[in-house]
Design an enzyme around this catalytic site. Structure first.
Site, PDB file in Angstrom:
ATOM      1  CB  CYS A   8      -1.009  -0.010   1.146  1.00 55.06           C
ATOM      2  SG  CYS A   8      -0.338   0.181   2.786  1.00 55.06           S
ATOM      3  CB  THR A   9       0.134   4.847   0.103  1.00 47.23           C
ATOM      4  OG1 THR A   9      -0.908   4.731  -0.854  1.00 47.23           O
ATOM      5  CG2 THR A   9       0.909   6.136  -0.138  1.00 47.23           C
ATOM      6  N   GLY A  10       1.870   3.799   2.283  1.00 47.93           N
ATOM      7  CA  GLY A  10       2.880   4.099   3.296  1.00 47.93           C
ATOM      8  C   GLY A  10       3.243   2.956   4.200  1.00 47.93           C
ATOM      9  CG  ASN A  11       4.607  -1.339   5.089  1.00 48.59           C
ATOM     10  OD1 ASN A  11       5.699  -1.584   5.581  1.00 48.59           O
ATOM     11  ND2 ASN A  11       3.658  -2.223   5.056  1.00 48.59           N
ATOM     12  CB  SER A  12       1.317   3.485   8.106  1.00 43.07           C
ATOM     13  OG  SER A  12       0.183   3.985   7.431  1.00 43.07           O
ATOM     14  CB  CYS A  13      -3.271   1.620   8.000  1.00 43.82           C
ATOM     15  SG  CYS A  13      -3.018   3.166   8.839  1.00 43.82           S
ATOM     16  NE  ARG A  14      -4.675   1.676   2.942  1.00 47.38           N
ATOM     17  CZ  ARG A  14      -4.674   2.608   2.016  1.00 47.38           C
ATOM     18  NH1 ARG A  14      -5.695   2.711   1.192  1.00 47.38           N
ATOM     19  NH2 ARG A  14      -3.661   3.441   1.894  1.00 47.38           N
ATOM     20  CB  SER A  15       0.363  -3.200   3.502  1.00 50.41           C
ATOM     21  OG  SER A  15       1.037  -2.093   4.066  1.00 50.41           O
ATOM     22  CB  SER A  35       3.222  -5.590   4.494  1.00 54.81           C
ATOM     23  OG  SER A  35       3.768  -5.069   5.686  1.00 54.81           O
ATOM     24  CB  THR A  62       9.576  -2.393  10.543  1.00 52.75           C
ATOM     25  OG1 THR A  62       9.903  -3.408   9.581  1.00 52.75           O
ATOM     26  CG2 THR A  62      10.169  -2.758  11.895  1.00 52.75           C
ATOM     27  CG  ASP A  64      10.031  -2.832   6.264  1.00 52.32           C
ATOM     28  OD1 ASP A  64      10.819  -2.172   6.962  1.00 52.32           O
ATOM     29  OD2 ASP A  64       9.526  -3.910   6.636  1.00 52.32           O
ATOM     30  CB  CYS A  81      -4.488   1.919  -1.590  1.00 47.24           C
ATOM     31  SG  CYS A  81      -2.708   2.190  -1.678  1.00 47.24           S
ATOM     32  CB  CYS A  88       3.699  -1.000  -6.974  1.00 51.33           C
ATOM     33  SG  CYS A  88       2.831  -2.195  -7.971  1.00 51.33           S
ATOM     34  CG  ASP A 104      -4.981   5.647   4.479  1.00 48.99           C
ATOM     35  OD1 ASP A 104      -4.978   4.996   5.558  1.00 48.99           O
ATOM     36  OD2 ASP A 104      -4.050   6.401   4.151  1.00 48.99           O
TER      37      ASP A 104
END
Length: 134
Positions: A8-15, A35, A62, A64, A81, A88, A104
């Site tokens: 996903c975009t920022g690898n902070s939530c969904r992924s 992820s 983390t 990444d 997303c 990508c 998101d």
């Protein structure tokens, strides 16, 4: 062993949530799961919180950037997303690609409970979709 990559975009939530569920639901002997994002935004504490509500601990994961070696050798790439799907790298021939268009939850506004509700909705959608992989 099959390699799955959630992007996903920022690898902070969904992924991160998808990775957490995949680690929990898929046989470890059969799958390697990672992820990443096209950017790194850090692990979102609300994602950690709502996953813990479902007894999944992602607190040590983390945020990444995409690892191109893993990307090129993955068996299944799942974008979560449109941003990740559009930005990508080109997915190599022979790698299965699935796209899950998920809002998101980090963009949600309102009270803390309303925001957490959006995180929970996204979490539940992801859990259902990971079950489909099984």
């Amino acid at each position: 062993m099959k390699k799955i990559y959630f992007l996903c975009t920022g690898n902070s939530c969904r992924s991160q949530m998808a990775e957490g569920y995949a680690h929990s639901l898929l046989p470890k002997a059969d799958f390697e799961i990672r992820s990443a994002g096209i950017e790194t935004h850090g692990l979102n504490p609300r994602a950690v919180k709502v996953m813990a509500e479902d007894d999944i601990d992602i607190s040590n994961q983390t945020s990444d950037l995409i690892d191109m070696e893993y990307f090129k050798n993955a068996d299944l790439i799942i974008t979560l997303c449109g941003d990740a799907k559009d930005k990508c790298p080109t997915i190599p021939i022979g790698i299965t690609h699935i796209h899950w268009e998920l809002q998101d939850p980090a963009q949600a506004t309102g009270s803390e409970e309303e925001i957490l509700s959006e995180f929970r909705n996204t979490r539940d959608l992801i859990k259902d979709k990971v079950h489909e992989i099984v």
